[in-house]
Write a protein that holds these residues in place. Sequence first.
Motif, PDB file in Angstrom:
ATOM      1  N   LYS A  22       1.053  -1.041   0.402  1.00 59.14           N
ATOM      2  CA  LYS A  22       0.141  -0.358  -0.090  1.00 59.14           C
ATOM      3  C   LYS A  22       1.156   1.230  -0.216  1.00 59.14           C
ATOM      4  N   ASP A  23       0.647   1.994  -0.853  1.00 52.02           N
ATOM      5  CA  ASP A  23       1.721   3.861  -1.100  1.00 52.02           C
ATOM      6  C   ASP A  23       0.519   4.583  -1.295  1.00 52.02           C
ATOM      7  N   TYR A  24       0.868   5.694  -0.877  1.00 48.33           N
ATOM      8  CA  TYR A  24       0.704   7.133  -1.189  1.00 48.33           C
ATOM      9  C   TYR A  24       1.035   7.042  -2.987  1.00 48.33           C
ATOM     10  N   CYS A  25       0.788   6.840  -3.180  1.00 46.73           N
ATOM     11  CA  CYS A  25       1.148   7.350  -5.184  1.00 46.73           C
ATOM     12  C   CYS A  25       0.989   5.210  -6.152  1.00 46.73           C
ATOM     13  N   HIS A  66      10.653   9.031  -6.783  1.00 48.58           N
ATOM     14  CA  HIS A  66       9.694   9.888  -6.421  1.00 48.58           C
ATOM     15  C   HIS A  66       9.237   9.873  -7.781  1.00 48.58           C
ATOM     16  N   TRP A  70       0.391  12.079  -6.179  1.00 48.23           N
ATOM     17  CA  TRP A  70       0.678  11.959  -4.510  1.00 48.23           C
ATOM     18  C   TRP A  70      -1.032  11.612  -3.804  1.00 48.23           C
ATOM     19  N   LYS A  71      -1.586  10.965  -2.518  1.00 56.62           N
ATOM     20  CA  LYS A  71      -2.413  11.292  -2.507  1.00 56.62           C
ATOM     21  C   LYS A  71      -2.319  12.810  -1.686  1.00 56.62           C
ATOM     22  N   GLY A  72      -3.995  13.456  -1.971  1.00 51.37           N
ATOM     23  CA  GLY A  72      -4.197  14.730  -1.584  1.00 51.37           C
ATOM     24  C   GLY A  72      -3.236  15.822  -2.287  1.00 51.37           C
ATOM     25  N   GLU A  73      -2.565  15.559  -2.619  1.00 50.93           N
ATOM     26  CA  GLU A  73      -2.228  16.671  -4.034  1.00 50.93           C
ATOM     27  C   GLU A  73      -3.410  16.872  -4.157  1.00 50.93           C
ATOM     28  N   HIS A  99       8.120   3.876  -5.588  1.00 48.91           N
ATOM     29  CA  HIS A  99       8.107   4.092  -4.720  1.00 48.91           C
ATOM     30  C   HIS A  99       8.426   3.587  -2.367  1.00 48.91           C
TER      31      HIS A  99
END
Length: 253
Positions: A22-25, A66, A70-73, A99
Motif C-alpha cells: 500500500k502506497d501514497y501514489c 519519486h 500523490w494522495k492529497g495533492e 516509491h
Amino acid sequence: MAVSATKLEGALNQLLSAHKIKDYCPNGLQIEGKPQIQKVITGVTACQELIDIAIAKQADAILVHHGYFWKGEPEPLKGMKRARIAALLQHDINLFAYHLPLDVHPELGNNAQLAKLLGVTLRRGLEPWDPMSVAQVGKFDEPISPQQLTQRLQQALQRDPLWIDGNKETIRSVAICTGGGQSYIDLAASQGVDAFISGEISERTVYTAREMNIHYFSAGHHATERYGVQALGEWLAQQYALDVEYVEIDNPV
C-alpha cells in the motif's frame, strides 16, 4: 536491444512486488510514452531538470523513486505539474516510478543499499506485524561509536549528517528508514535499538532521541535515497541490455 514498455513494467512490478504494498501514489508506469524502450534515465525525483536532461539525451524512459500523483495533492494539471507532464508527453517519454516498493526491496531497495554502504547487516523489519516493513533493523559486525557512524555516513553520502546524541557510548544495533522515516524512532527506541538512521528530522525527534536513549542520524532525504534507483537501473541494464544512465540532481534536503 529494445524492450516494450509493457514488458518492462511487468518485470519491474514483479521484481519489486509492487502489488503487495500500500502506497501514497501509483507504482509502475505513471506516464505512457513510446512503446519500445532502449535508453533509460534514472534519478531520485522526476523534477523538471531531470526531464530536460532526459529530453536532451533522447531517452525513451525515466525511472525514479519519486514520481507523481500523490494522495492529497491538488488534482488539476496546472503550473509546475502541467509543465512536467506536458514535456513528457510532447517527447513521448515513459515515466516509471516506484516509491515504497523500492524502499523495502531486500537487495535493491534504498534501505538495503544504504545498509550495505555502512556495513550494516539487516536482519528483520522494525514493524513485526508487517512482512513488508518500511523500516528495517540490523547490526554492525563490531560495535562502533556514534562518532564513527557519523564518519561512515559522511564518507558514504558525501554530506554531513545531523547527529542527535542518544547517550550511549557504542552502537551495535541500528534501524534504517531512508527518506522521511523519522516517525519510526519511537518504535525503534521501544525495541532497544541503539541508533536510528533516516533522511529527515522533526522537532520532536530530538527529544525522543535524548529521552529514550537512542542515537538519531538525519542524513538527508535525497542523499539516503540515491542508491536504490541506481541499483535498479543496473539490474535493468544487466537483464535487458538497456542503455541506463543515472543522473544526480543536487538536493541539500
